[in-house]
Design a protein around this motif. Structure first.
Motif, PDB file in Angstrom:
ATOM      1  N   GLY A 342       0.829  -1.380  -0.096  1.00  0.00           N
ATOM      2  CA  GLY A 342       0.100   0.005  -0.082  1.00  0.00           C
ATOM      3  C   GLY A 342       0.864   1.165  -0.158  1.00  0.00           C
ATOM      4  N   ASN A 343       2.088   1.302  -0.234  1.00  0.00           N
ATOM      5  CA  ASN A 343       2.951   2.476  -0.284  1.00  0.00           C
ATOM      6  C   ASN A 343       2.709   3.066  -1.619  1.00  0.00           C
ATOM      7  OD1 ASN A 343       4.227   1.616   2.121  1.00  0.00           O
ATOM      8  ND2 ASN A 343       5.535   0.318   1.166  1.00  0.00           N
ATOM      9  N   LEU A 344       2.241   4.273  -1.508  1.00  0.00           N
ATOM     10  CA  LEU A 344       1.783   4.949  -2.848  1.00  0.00           C
ATOM     11  C   LEU A 344       3.079   5.948  -3.241  1.00  0.00           C
ATOM     12  CD1 LEU A 344       0.103   5.448  -5.293  1.00  0.00           C
ATOM     13  CD2 LEU A 344      -1.255   6.820  -3.683  1.00  0.00           C
ATOM     14  N   GLY A 356       7.570  12.115  -3.809  1.00  0.00           N
ATOM     15  CA  GLY A 356       6.652  12.561  -2.873  1.00  0.00           C
ATOM     16  C   GLY A 356       6.031  10.984  -2.566  1.00  0.00           C
ATOM     17  N   SER A 357       5.307  11.052  -1.667  1.00  0.00           N
ATOM     18  CA  SER A 357       4.586   9.657  -1.366  1.00  0.00           C
ATOM     19  C   SER A 357       3.313  10.269  -0.522  1.00  0.00           C
ATOM     20  CB  SER A 357       5.360   8.919  -0.107  1.00  0.00           C
ATOM     21  OG  SER A 357       5.436   9.642   1.034  1.00  0.00           O
ATOM     22  N   PHE A 358       2.114   9.242  -0.498  1.00  0.00           N
ATOM     23  CA  PHE A 358       1.056   9.480  -0.005  1.00  0.00           C
ATOM     24  C   PHE A 358       0.919   8.422   1.131  1.00  0.00           C
ATOM     25  CE2 PHE A 358       1.094  10.740  -4.307  1.00  0.00           C
ATOM     26  CZ  PHE A 358       0.669  11.913  -4.218  1.00  0.00           C
ATOM     27  N   LYS A 359       0.611   8.996   2.433  1.00  0.00           N
ATOM     28  CA  LYS A 359       0.377   8.043   3.411  1.00  0.00           C
ATOM     29  C   LYS A 359      -0.996   7.561   3.758  1.00  0.00           C
ATOM     30  CE  LYS A 359       4.762   8.070   4.098  1.00  0.00           C
ATOM     31  NZ  LYS A 359       5.766   9.214   4.647  1.00  0.00           N
ATOM     32  N   GLY A 360      -1.227   6.742   4.723  1.00  0.00           N
ATOM     33  CA  GLY A 360      -2.494   6.426   5.175  1.00  0.00           C
ATOM     34  C   GLY A 360      -3.011   5.002   4.909  1.00  0.00           C
ATOM     35  N   THR A 361      -2.728   4.445   3.929  1.00  0.00           N
ATOM     36  CA  THR A 361      -3.010   3.139   3.713  1.00  0.00           C
ATOM     37  C   THR A 361      -2.796   1.973   4.503  1.00  0.00           C
ATOM     38  OG1 THR A 361      -1.006   2.968   2.204  1.00  0.00           O
ATOM     39  CG2 THR A 361      -3.325   3.639   0.976  1.00  0.00           C
ATOM     40  N   ALA A 362      -3.742   0.957   4.719  1.00  0.00           N
ATOM     41  CA  ALA A 362      -3.381   0.063   5.658  1.00  0.00           C
ATOM     42  C   ALA A 362      -3.382  -1.299   4.897  1.00  0.00           C
ATOM     43  CB  ALA A 362      -4.517  -0.150   6.562  1.00  0.00           C
ATOM     44  N   GLY A 363      -3.286  -1.364   3.717  1.00  0.00           N
ATOM     45  CA  GLY A 363      -3.519  -2.509   2.928  1.00  0.00           C
ATOM     46  C   GLY A 363      -3.063  -2.162   1.497  1.00  0.00           C
ATOM     47  N   GLY A 383      -8.439   0.041  -2.226  1.00  0.00           N
ATOM     48  CA  GLY A 383      -7.798  -1.331  -2.317  1.00  0.00           C
ATOM     49  C   GLY A 383      -8.572  -2.360  -1.136  1.00  0.00           C
ATOM     50  N   LEU A 384      -7.707  -3.161  -0.852  1.00  0.00           N
ATOM     51  CA  LEU A 384      -7.935  -4.410   0.269  1.00  0.00           C
ATOM     52  C   LEU A 384      -8.513  -4.085   1.626  1.00  0.00           C
ATOM     53  CD1 LEU A 384      -5.943  -7.198  -0.915  1.00  0.00           C
ATOM     54  CD2 LEU A 384      -8.164  -6.631  -1.696  1.00  0.00           C
ATOM     55  N   ASP A 385      -7.909  -2.645   1.941  1.00  0.00           N
ATOM     56  CA  ASP A 385      -8.505  -2.344   3.431  1.00  0.00           C
ATOM     57  C   ASP A 385      -9.828  -1.434   3.459  1.00  0.00           C
ATOM     58  OD1 ASP A 385      -7.852   0.009   1.926  1.00  0.00           O
ATOM     59  OD2 ASP A 385      -6.180   0.945   3.284  1.00  0.00           O
ATOM     60  N   ARG A 386     -10.670  -1.775   2.416  1.00  0.00           N
ATOM     61  CA  ARG A 386     -11.940  -1.333   2.493  1.00  0.00           C
ATOM     62  C   ARG A 386     -12.286   0.118   2.683  1.00  0.00           C
ATOM     63  NH1 ARG A 386     -14.345  -6.508   4.436  1.00  0.00           N
ATOM     64  NH2 ARG A 386     -12.485  -7.566   4.595  1.00  0.00           N
ATOM     65  N   PHE A 387     -11.393   0.918   2.323  1.00  0.00           N
ATOM     66  CA  PHE A 387     -11.372   2.552   2.237  1.00  0.00           C
ATOM     67  C   PHE A 387     -11.205   3.104   1.027  1.00  0.00           C
ATOM     68  CE2 PHE A 387     -10.544   1.914   6.754  1.00  0.00           C
ATOM     69  CZ  PHE A 387     -11.169   3.044   7.532  1.00  0.00           C
ATOM     70  N   LEU A 388     -12.025   4.248   0.834  1.00  0.00           N
ATOM     71  CA  LEU A 388     -11.652   5.064  -0.288  1.00  0.00           C
ATOM     72  C   LEU A 388     -10.912   6.198   0.393  1.00  0.00           C
ATOM     73  CD1 LEU A 388     -12.038   6.444  -3.075  1.00  0.00           C
ATOM     74  CD2 LEU A 388     -14.229   7.493  -2.135  1.00  0.00           C
ATOM     75  N   ARG A 389      -9.946   6.498  -0.240  1.00  0.00           N
ATOM     76  CA  ARG A 389      -9.085   7.629   0.145  1.00  0.00           C
ATOM     77  C   ARG A 389      -8.692   8.793  -1.044  1.00  0.00           C
ATOM     78  NH1 ARG A 389      -6.758   3.326   3.201  1.00  0.00           N
ATOM     79  NH2 ARG A 389      -6.854   3.899   5.505  1.00  0.00           N
TER      80      ARG A 389
END
Lengths: 449, 293
Positions: A342-344, A356-363, A383-389
């Motif tokens: 989940g590293n973007l 640059g990177s975007f933080k906060g994903t869990a999966g 993604g698989l962590d069930r969140f829309l970010r």
């Protein structure tokens, strides 16, 4: 803005966000915390009640189940979704091997086309046939499966269109474009169908060039990037020749131990949607980002033929399997890449550095989309962590501006491009309304001569 | 405060300590006086005490926790999804669990001891000695063919068990836990002896969406119908993302009003590190949830 989200149990959900929903998550959290503490001091309400109020606050977005009739089932999982050219229909490709056409506004199912029949007796999901790409151009649906079954099919919804007067106008305007660009696709239109096997399996992704849909690219496990031309395919199929790609990538040189480098293309994209296509980007399961140029020719630098077909660069990004690739909407030199953890990250193609990177994903992120609204640039990911970010893309500070829990593992995201333009109009409208109101007040007054 | 500052400047140690002690005892005296007075006032007017207790809420980890939006409370959609998830066969079609427990390569004696106790928790667990030629992926393939429902691998570090991988077959998920605070039954004072009855199961605080999946994963390791005759209970208690395992036997007294607990052991604590979609594949697998520091 409006998103269409797909999950693993066959639902299409729509989420509508308004401008005021997009706030810096950190700031909003701080605000909420401070609100809570003030609450505690003054009204002495136990914290449990504040929890409940928080919960209600979060309901400012809208989640709608788009396909209401579908049963929740793993077999019904929808892999891909796209808009038709005129943005009137929504086309989805299903794990059952069916392509369905929905009405965007009402969500009613208009047509289903059967493309293949997956073998449900196979125990492992990975070994079943599945869609790897879906595209639409002027009522022609293009699909490809991981076994290399390419299918073009015309869907005719004229009986439906006749109901609406506005749609007829669209119909008139489209044929002119067709004649100019796509003779082959007209061929398909006359035959209503075109099916062929590309003679390769283990494919992972299939992307069609938006400008000239005759061109498409494929890649997969041990299947390096290939550029195909539909005209060539049709010609050779008519003459019963072997089907050949228009351009084929050559693997990178052996490593320092003189060992062959394995190939695993996980995602690919045309860098610029032009005709004929020029450059393509590829990410691999071995955490590499590569760029290929289809138009290279032999010169002093590249004396061998193999040098032409090798990537322009081969950049190592992190250590994990790369999963998603997205080219930034505003700047073609910026590329967004995400891996299985989940590293973007954001990569500049000119300097070849992570910028640059975007933080906060869990999966794992399964799909990312970049878009711009007004002057601001955003990136949304599911993604698989069930969140829309949703992150706001900023040169100095990429920040998370929105996140919501959508209860299911999500696999795909589609942005309603109409919704990006509308809010501006509505603002103008409201201004106009105000103006007209003022006019009305002046109009009502009696004239003093 | 000012007096304290001054006291810290006294160079003589004995003198300084003396002053410190005086300050401290004075403070305690003041406190006592204040409390005595408060008590008197509150005896006269009990509403004052009520108000004080109402306002004086200490901040604890529990009540300062942020609200987690993924907490499931009779959510229809989630319940529907759970009917078709990877564990639904166990809950709906009452599929019997069949667990393969194995260790890392070349395990030490302590790991065998733990593995034996671990196997005793689950009535359907079989311990299989790890052949060093088998990779976990290979074991998973073989286990699927032999219709196992789960594979558990116990890892060790410095000759101590330190991690557990639970792989649900055939389509995952795979959970990787850090394993700490192991106490074998022998070490527990006054422990009972376990019987081979099917235990009852308690799953505490698996409330979030992720917790539901983990809870269902644990539940599907146990036989569905417990033998109440054995009076054995296995508890997975989740507190601040640590999962505590305990096993007890309960004994009612003759009147049937009071209940005694006897611990059977072992005790251990798990912490989820990652939940992976699909079977074991650390390098190329996709993660549903990863613990990020």
């Amino acid at each position: 803005m409006k998103f269409f989200l797909l999950d693993y149990v066959g639902q299409i959900k729509t989420v509508t966000l308004l401008n005021h929903d997009l706030i810096d998550e950190k700031k909003s959290k701080k605000q909420k915390l401070s609100e809570n503490t003030t609450n505690d001091n003054h009204s002495s309400i136990p914290n449990t009640s504040t929890k409940k109020t928080k919960k209600i606050e979060k309901k400012d977005f809208e989640v709608l189940k788009f396909n209401k009739n579908e049963e929740m089932e793993k077999k019904n999982a929808i892999d891909f979704i796209t808009f038709s050219n005129n943005l009137k229909f929504l086309i989805s490709a299903n794990a059952t091997g069916k392509v369905s056409v929905y009405n965007v506004e009402t969500g009613t199912l208009l047509k289903t086309i059967e493309c293949f029949n997956p073998d449900w007796t196979v125990k492992k999901e990975e070994h079943r046939e599945k869609f790897i790409g879906l595209s639409e151009y002027n009522n022609i649906i293009m699909t490809c499966t991981d076994k290399g079954n390419l299918k073009y099919e015309v869907y005719d919804l004229s009986h439906y269109k006749n109901n609406n007067a506005s749609d007829e106008n669209n119909e008139k305007s489209t044929p002119i474009e067709e004649e100019e660009i796509l003779e082959t696709l007209i061929d398909i239109k006359n035959n209503e169908k075109f099916e062929i096997n590309l003679n390769i399996d283990n494919l992972c992704k299939f992307k069609v060039n938006k400008k000239n849909p005759n061109y498409f690219i494929t890649g997969g496990k041990e299947r390096d990037l290939m550029l195909w031309d539909l005209r060539d395919i049709m010609k050779s199929s008519q003459q019963n020749d072997k089907i050949q790609p228009a351009w084929k990538a050559k693997n990178v040189p052996h490593n320092f131990l003189d060992l062959r480098q394995p190939v695993w293309v996980t995602d690919l994209a045309f860098l610029d949607q032009c005709d004929p296509p020029q450059k393509a980007l590829v990410i691999t399961g071995y955490s590499e980002l590569r760029m290929y140029d289809f138009t290279l020719e032999l010169d002093e630098k590249r004396k061998n033929k193999r040098d032409i077909n090798r990537p322009l660069f081969n950049l190592k990004v992190g250590e994990n399997v790369l999963k998603c690739l997205e080219i930034c909407c505003s700047d073609p030199n910026l590329v967004l890449v995400s891996d299985t953890l989940g590293n973007l990250v954001q990569i500049n193609l000119k300097t070849l550095k992570v910028c640059g990177s975007f933080k906060g994903t869990a999966g794992t992120l399964k799909c990312i989309k970049s878009f711009r609204k007004g002057e601001k640039k955003y990136i949304s990911g599911v993604g698989l962590d069930r969140f829309l970010r949703v992150w706001e893309l900023d040169e100095n500070n990429n920040r998370l501006v929105y996140k919501s829990y959508l209860k299911q593992k999500l696999s795909f995201i589609l942005l309603d491009e109409n919704s990006l333009i509308e809010p501006v109009d509505s603002e103008e409208n409201s201004k106009r309304k105000k103006k007209s109101k003022i006019d009305g007040i002046w109009g009502d007054m009696e004239r003093v001569s | 405060m000012a007096r304290l500052m001054q006291a810290s400047k006294i160079p003589n140690k004995i003198k300084r300590e003396d002053v410190y002690n005086k300050i401290r005892s004075q403070k305690n005296k003041d406190k006592l006086l204040k409390r005595k007075q408060q008590k008197k006032e509150e005896e006269l007017d009990p509403s004052l005490k009520e108000e004080r207790l109402k306002n004086n809420l200490p901040n604890t980890l529990e009540n300062t926790r942020e609200f987690d939006e993924t907490i499931v409370e009779d959510d229809e959609e989630v319940l529907k999804e759970e009917e078709i998830d990877d564990f639904s066969q166990y809950f709906n079609d009452s599929l019997q669990p069949k667990i393969l427990v194995t260790t890392s390569r070349r395990p030490s004696a302590r790991v065998y001891e733990f593995a034996e106790e671990f196997c005793s928790i689950f009535p359907d667990a079989n311990f299989v000695k790890r052949g060093s030629q088998f990779e976990i992926k290979k074991i998973v393939d073989i286990a699927i063919k032999r219709e196992f429902t789960d594979v558990v691998v116990i890892n060790e570090d410095k000759k101590k068990p330190n991690a557990i991988t639970i792989i649900h077959l055939p389509d995952g998920p795979t959970a990787y836990y850090k394993l700490t605070s192991i106490m074998s039954a022998k070490e527990i004072h006054g422990h009972g002896r376990m019987t081979p009855h099917k235990p009852e199961l308690i799953l505490n605080n698996f409330n979030t969406r992720l917790g539901h999946t983990i809870g269902r994963m644990f539940a599907s390791l146990f036989p569905q119908v417990p033998e109440f005759k054995g009076r054995q209970v296995a508890t997975f208690h989740n507190q601040r993302d640590f999962i505590f395992f305990r096993r007890h036997r309960y004994i009612f007294d003759k009147e049937g009003k009071k209940c005694d607990l006897q611990e059977l052991g072992p005790r251990f604590t798990l912490k989820l590190q990652s939940l992976q979609k699909g079977t074991f594949d650390t390098k190329y697998g996709e993660y549903e949830w990863v613990y990020k520091v």
